[in-house]
Design a protein around this motif. Sequence first.
Motif, PDB file in Angstrom:
ATOM      1  N   VAL A  20       0.847  -1.198   0.000  1.00 24.58           N
ATOM      2  CA  VAL A  20       0.000   0.000   0.000  1.00 24.58           C
ATOM      3  C   VAL A  20       0.881   1.246   0.000  1.00 24.58           C
ATOM      4  O   VAL A  20       1.678   1.461   0.916  1.00 24.58           O
ATOM      5  N   SER A  21       0.736   2.046  -1.021  1.00 25.89           N
ATOM      6  CA  SER A  21       1.477   3.304  -1.140  1.00 25.89           C
ATOM      7  C   SER A  21       0.488   4.450  -1.317  1.00 25.89           C
ATOM      8  O   SER A  21      -0.403   4.389  -2.171  1.00 25.89           O
ATOM      9  N   CYS A  22       0.623   5.479  -0.499  1.00 28.09           N
ATOM     10  CA  CYS A  22      -0.244   6.643  -0.642  1.00 28.09           C
ATOM     11  C   CYS A  22       0.420   7.853   0.000  1.00 28.09           C
ATOM     12  O   CYS A  22       1.342   7.722   0.811  1.00 28.09           O
ATOM     13  N   THR A  23      -0.043   9.023  -0.383  1.00 30.03           N
ATOM     14  CA  THR A  23       0.414  10.279   0.188  1.00 30.03           C
ATOM     15  C   THR A  23      -0.798  11.048   0.694  1.00 30.03           C
ATOM     16  O   THR A  23      -1.752  11.274  -0.052  1.00 30.03           O
ATOM     17  N   ILE A  24      -0.768  11.410   1.971  1.00 29.16           N
ATOM     18  CA  ILE A  24      -1.882  12.124   2.595  1.00 29.16           C
ATOM     19  C   ILE A  24      -1.374  13.493   3.026  1.00 29.16           C
ATOM     20  O   ILE A  24      -0.569  13.603   3.955  1.00 29.16           O
ATOM     21  N   PRO A  25      -1.794  14.561   2.362  1.00 29.56           N
ATOM     22  CA  PRO A  25      -1.260  15.896   2.663  1.00 29.56           C
ATOM     23  C   PRO A  25      -1.779  16.462   3.969  1.00 29.56           C
ATOM     24  O   PRO A  25      -2.810  16.017   4.493  1.00 29.56           O
ATOM     25  N   ARG A  26      -1.060  17.440   4.517  1.00 31.12           N
ATOM     26  CA  ARG A  26      -1.531  18.148   5.708  1.00 31.12           C
ATOM     27  C   ARG A  26      -2.791  18.929   5.361  1.00 31.12           C
ATOM     28  O   ARG A  26      -2.995  19.389   4.248  1.00 31.12           O
ATOM     29  N   GLY A  27      -3.628  19.098   6.373  1.00 33.30           N
ATOM     30  CA  GLY A  27      -4.802  19.940   6.219  1.00 33.30           C
ATOM     31  C   GLY A  27      -5.919  19.335   5.404  1.00 33.30           C
ATOM     32  O   GLY A  27      -6.691  20.064   4.788  1.00 33.30           O
ATOM     33  N   CYS A  28      -6.022  17.993   5.382  1.00 31.01           N
ATOM     34  CA  CYS A  28      -7.103  17.375   4.627  1.00 31.01           C
ATOM     35  C   CYS A  28      -7.798  16.319   5.476  1.00 31.01           C
ATOM     36  O   CYS A  28      -7.281  15.872   6.503  1.00 31.01           O
ATOM     37  N   ILE A  29      -9.002  15.961   5.048  1.00 30.02           N
ATOM     38  CA  ILE A  29      -9.733  14.856   5.652  1.00 30.02           C
ATOM     39  C   ILE A  29      -9.717  13.709   4.648  1.00 30.02           C
ATOM     40  O   ILE A  29     -10.250  13.832   3.546  1.00 30.02           O
ATOM     41  N   TYR A  30      -9.068  12.642   5.030  1.00 33.70           N
ATOM     42  CA  TYR A  30      -8.824  11.504   4.143  1.00 33.70           C
ATOM     43  C   TYR A  30      -9.726  10.358   4.576  1.00 33.70           C
ATOM     44  O   TYR A  30      -9.622   9.862   5.694  1.00 33.70           O
ATOM     45  N   GLY A  31     -10.641   9.975   3.712  1.00 31.71           N
ATOM     46  CA  GLY A  31     -11.551   8.892   4.028  1.00 31.71           C
ATOM     47  C   GLY A  31     -11.063   7.581   3.437  1.00 31.71           C
ATOM     48  O   GLY A  31     -10.583   7.547   2.306  1.00 31.71           O
ATOM     49  N   MET A  32     -11.209   6.529   4.202  1.00 32.22           N
ATOM     50  CA  MET A  32     -10.821   5.200   3.725  1.00 32.22           C
ATOM     51  C   MET A  32     -12.009   4.271   3.916  1.00 32.22           C
ATOM     52  O   MET A  32     -12.488   4.067   5.033  1.00 32.22           O
ATOM     53  N   VAL A  33     -12.495   3.738   2.808  1.00 36.32           N
ATOM     54  CA  VAL A  33     -13.678   2.898   2.838  1.00 36.32           C
ATOM     55  C   VAL A  33     -13.319   1.494   2.377  1.00 36.32           C
ATOM     56  O   VAL A  33     -12.403   1.298   1.581  1.00 36.32           O
ATOM     57  N   GLY A  34     -14.037   0.517   2.913  1.00 39.57           N
ATOM     58  CA  GLY A  34     -13.805  -0.873   2.534  1.00 39.57           C
ATOM     59  C   GLY A  34     -14.650  -1.775   3.404  1.00 39.57           C
ATOM     60  O   GLY A  34     -15.104  -1.387   4.474  1.00 39.57           O
ATOM     61  N   SER A  35     -14.872  -2.987   2.938  1.00 40.72           N
ATOM     62  CA  SER A  35     -15.675  -3.941   3.695  1.00 40.72           C
ATOM     63  C   SER A  35     -14.922  -4.396   4.933  1.00 40.72           C
ATOM     64  O   SER A  35     -13.727  -4.114   5.097  1.00 40.72           O
ATOM     65  N   ASN A  36     -15.606  -5.111   5.815  1.00 36.21           N
ATOM     66  CA  ASN A  36     -14.950  -5.690   6.981  1.00 36.21           C
ATOM     67  C   ASN A  36     -13.839  -6.631   6.527  1.00 36.21           C
ATOM     68  O   ASN A  36     -14.036  -7.452   5.625  1.00 36.21           O
ATOM     69  N   GLY A  37     -12.659  -6.490   7.130  1.00 37.79           N
ATOM     70  CA  GLY A  37     -11.540  -7.328   6.739  1.00 37.79           C
ATOM     71  C   GLY A  37     -10.721  -6.795   5.590  1.00 37.79           C
ATOM     72  O   GLY A  37      -9.782  -7.453   5.126  1.00 37.79           O
ATOM     73  N   ALA A  38     -11.047  -5.584   5.114  1.00 33.85           N
ATOM     74  CA  ALA A  38     -10.320  -5.019   3.973  1.00 33.85           C
ATOM     75  C   ALA A  38      -8.921  -4.544   4.346  1.00 33.85           C
ATOM     76  O   ALA A  38      -8.058  -4.405   3.487  1.00 33.85           O
ATOM     77  N   THR A 179      -4.659  17.078  10.123  1.00 32.44           N
ATOM     78  CA  THR A 179      -5.007  16.044   9.155  1.00 32.44           C
ATOM     79  C   THR A 179      -5.829  14.982   9.853  1.00 32.44           C
ATOM     80  O   THR A 179      -5.478  14.531  10.947  1.00 32.44           O
ATOM     81  N   ALA A 180      -6.943  14.603   9.237  1.00 36.50           N
ATOM     82  CA  ALA A 180      -7.798  13.565   9.810  1.00 36.50           C
ATOM     83  C   ALA A 180      -7.929  12.413   8.829  1.00 36.50           C
ATOM     84  O   ALA A 180      -8.107  12.635   7.622  1.00 36.50           O
ATOM     85  N   ILE A 181      -7.821  11.200   9.342  1.00 37.32           N
ATOM     86  CA  ILE A 181      -8.095  10.000   8.558  1.00 37.32           C
ATOM     87  C   ILE A 181      -9.282   9.306   9.203  1.00 37.32           C
ATOM     88  O   ILE A 181      -9.279   9.028  10.401  1.00 37.32           O
ATOM     89  N   ILE A 182     -10.307   9.048   8.405  1.00 40.07           N
ATOM     90  CA  ILE A 182     -11.529   8.440   8.902  1.00 40.07           C
ATOM     91  C   ILE A 182     -11.810   7.179   8.101  1.00 40.07           C
ATOM     92  O   ILE A 182     -11.852   7.218   6.871  1.00 40.07           O
ATOM     93  N   THR A 183     -11.981   6.052   8.779  1.00 40.77           N
ATOM     94  CA  THR A 183     -12.330   4.816   8.086  1.00 40.77           C
ATOM     95  C   THR A 183     -13.799   4.495   8.305  1.00 40.77           C
ATOM     96  O   THR A 183     -14.394   4.854   9.322  1.00 40.77           O
ATOM     97  N   SER A 184     -14.375   3.817   7.330  1.00 40.97           N
ATOM     98  CA  SER A 184     -15.768   3.395   7.436  1.00 40.97           C
ATOM     99  C   SER A 184     -16.029   2.306   6.411  1.00 40.97           C
ATOM    100  O   SER A 184     -15.326   2.201   5.405  1.00 40.97           O
ATOM    101  N   HIS A 185     -17.039   1.485   6.660  1.00 40.91           N
ATOM    102  CA  HIS A 185     -17.483   0.537   5.641  1.00 40.91           C
ATOM    103  C   HIS A 185     -18.630   1.138   4.829  1.00 40.91           C
ATOM    104  O   HIS A 185     -19.141   0.493   3.917  1.00 40.91           O
ATOM    105  N   SER A 186     -19.017   2.370   5.157  1.00 39.71           N
ATOM    106  CA  SER A 186     -20.128   3.031   4.471  1.00 39.71           C
ATOM    107  C   SER A 186     -19.633   4.281   3.748  1.00 39.71           C
ATOM    108  O   SER A 186     -19.178   5.243   4.377  1.00 39.71           O
TER     109      SER A 186
END
Length: 298
Positions: A20-38, A179-186
């Motif tokens: 997994v490679s990604c860049t998450i900049p300062r000052g953003c809200i980064y959402g990460m979505v995926g099913s259970n177990g993703a 910077t905020a990272i928020i995960t959800s399955h929805s």
Amino acid sequence: MIQTKNLTKKFEDFTALKDVSCTIPRGCIYGMVGSNGAGKSTFLRLLTGVYRPNSGQILFDDEPVYENPNVKNRIAYVPDELFFLQGASMNRMAQFYQSIYKDFDMDRFKKLTELFGLNPKKFLGTFSKGMKRQAAIILALSCRADYMFFDETFDGLDPVMRNLVKSIICDDVIERNATAIITSHSLRELEDICDQLALLHKGGLVLQSDIDNLKTGRFKIQIAFNYDYDKELFGDIDIHSFKKNASVTNMIVNGDREEILNKLNALNPVILEVIPLSLEEVFTYEMEALGYKFDDII
């Protein structure tokens, strides 16, 4: 800025994350979505330094996070499975956090506790599931951290509390360049708050994009004519999806909206309407273009 490069985490019987490679900049809200177990929770535990990756790299402003107290002091984390000291009240947890986080703001803790309507003197063991999550969010926000991670943040919260939490997170990001990272399955939970979205599937990062780019580059058209026609009528317009029912066609098109509407108006339609795409529809089409079926992933 957070950078991950070829991040991989394996457990005894499976690989939770792979390359997994990604860049998450300062000052953003980064959402990460995926099913259970993703792999969403594993990703956050790697970012917070709870787990050590088997391979790959995690950098916060060019510094590694694992066994690095200076970086960890800049991170506030609300996990999916909450933990509080046994027999503790919110006040005791606030004192505990204050002993760890140098920027913990006790005044803010008191204001947020009043805003959420929680009694900070009561034992957390007497709180409902939603109240415990509110308490964890209050403690995290009071840390004044540069990086805030929320795993399944809105689980157990009623709609009013969800909107309140979203509002406070947005204010923090704007006012402090946090910077905020928020995960959800929805996906629907993240649509109205995130600047960028990523889709995890079976430990891999399938898709990531700026939300504005996702929404502005593609839109839905409903069009009809008083004569017979087929898809060839629309010439060089980039059509992603084309469904005709009698004389009315619904299609998803890519490109500049004004330019495409000018071309369609020149064909003298009797009906021409632009219909906004939901973020879920956008993701569905993006996934189909990559050879995935979105409904099978989420």
